[in-house]
Design an enzyme around this catalytic site. Structure first.
Site, PDB file in Angstrom:
ATOM      1  CB  CYS A   4      -5.823   6.089  -2.628  1.00 38.57           C
ATOM      2  SG  CYS A   4      -6.922   5.424  -3.891  1.00 38.57           S
ATOM      3  CG  ASP A  30      -2.112   0.888   1.099  1.00 34.53           C
ATOM      4  OD1 ASP A  30      -2.083   1.800   0.251  1.00 34.53           O
ATOM      5  OD2 ASP A  30      -3.092   0.685   1.828  1.00 34.53           O
TER       6      ASP A  30
HETATM    7 ZN    ZN Z   1      -4.792   1.631   2.057  1.00 29.72          ZN
END
Ligand code: ZN
Length: 318
Positions: free
Chosen positions: A248, A22
């Site tokens: 993100c 991530d």
């Molecule tokens: Zn995440």
């Protein structure tokens, strides 16, 4: 010993490191494979026993994660380390099955708009894909676990509101499709402690112990507060990124996940066992600063260091 008590609060919590996936996927740099191996080894030495080492996505989409197979091959040799990978499609699931990883995390976005932008599939199409993955897993006779991760569970930068009923319905659909367990993610940092408690209590009623993990971003500074709220509903596993790296690509301006070292510090300070040596983790945080010299790193503990009153919880006899 902490005097803080809550009926559902677990005595031990697993902090799953997701920085290698991530975190790194949203940074514009590609860490050398050897550096990632050093990271995995140091995290393991510090006591971390669950690490998401990468994602099986085409290298042209995410060159940062192109060496995931090599990382899995190394990580599975570390005793008692649960090695997970993120898998966005069937091809990725095949690679994950062949890699020997212990768990594949399949992301589903509860936001229809985010799902199309990020996964190029509707949420229902992801559910159908999980059923195919489950069939492939069973046909291969593999012990690999399948975790369905419901993202944008608290709201979405593209769609705005995400209805709790949609989140819970998709979570149930993932379980029905054959996911072994499910988790909930605040992909873009829209959650607050009240919404966390509301959603996780409802999710627990549906999934029971198969609700296995919560994943919070610190986009608006509420990451640890949200962890605490989830903790009080009985969640005993949290994703976190070393130095809070991440974000993100479809959530403009989003900063990273809850930082691993701050999370471990909070839990250990509360008397909750994480199995992690905070001093070794801080040394790893320092290394991250050398590995990623021009990237924004987050977290608070590394600036001030441990307070003099900090005492790691004594190991409880087995
Ligand atoms: Zn995440």
């Amino acid at each position: 010993m902490s005097t803080y008590e809550s009926s559902c609060r677990p005595n031990a919590v697993t902090v799953r490191e997701v920085g290698l996936r991530d975190g790194l996927q949203s940074l514009p740099v590609v860490l050398p494979t050897q550096t990632k191996l050093d990271w995995i080894d140091a995290a393991y030495a510090a006591g971390q026993r669950e690490i998401e080492v990468g994602s099986f996505v085409p290298a042209r989409l995410l060159p940062q994660l192109a060496d995931t197979g090599e990382l899995v091959a190394h990580a599975v040799q570390l005793p008692d380390l649960a090695v997970s990978v993120l898998v966005p499609n069937l091809k990725g699931a095949e690679l994950a099955l062949a890699s020997g990883a212990h768990l594949m995390l399949v992301p589903l976005s509860a936001s229809h708009a985010h799902s199309l932008a990020n996964l190029r599939k509707t949420p229902q199409e992801v559910v159908a894909m999980v059923a195919q993955m489950r069939a492939a897993r069973d046909a291969a006779g593999s012990p690999m676990l399948i975790e369905g991760g419901v993202g944008t569970a608290f709201g979405c930068t593209l769609q705005g509101e995400v209805r709790q009923d949609d989140v819970l319905g998709l979570m149930q659909a993932l379980l029905d499709a054959g996911a072994d367990r499910v988790s909930l993610a605040d992909t873009v940092g829209y959650a607050d402690p009240a919404s966390v408690r509301r959603l996780l209590e409802a999710a627990r009623r549906i999934a029971g112990d198969r609700l296995c993990c919560a994943h919070f971003h610190d986009t608006r500074g509420l990451g640890l507060a949200n962890v605490l709220a989830a903790l009080e509903t009985g969640v005993a596993r949290f994703d976190a990124c070393l130095a809070g790296i991440g974000g993100c690509p479809h959530a403009p301006g989003a900063s990273g996940n809850v930082s691993t070292e701050d999370l471990v510090f909070m839990l250990e300070s509360m008397g909750i066992d994480t199995g992690v040596d905070i001093r070794q983790l801080l040394a790893l945080r320092e290394a991250a600063g050398r590995w990623l010299p021009d990237q924004p790193l987050h977290g608070a503990l590394w600036r001030a260091g441990l307070p003099k009153t900090f005492r790691a919880r004594a190991a409880t006899p087995a």
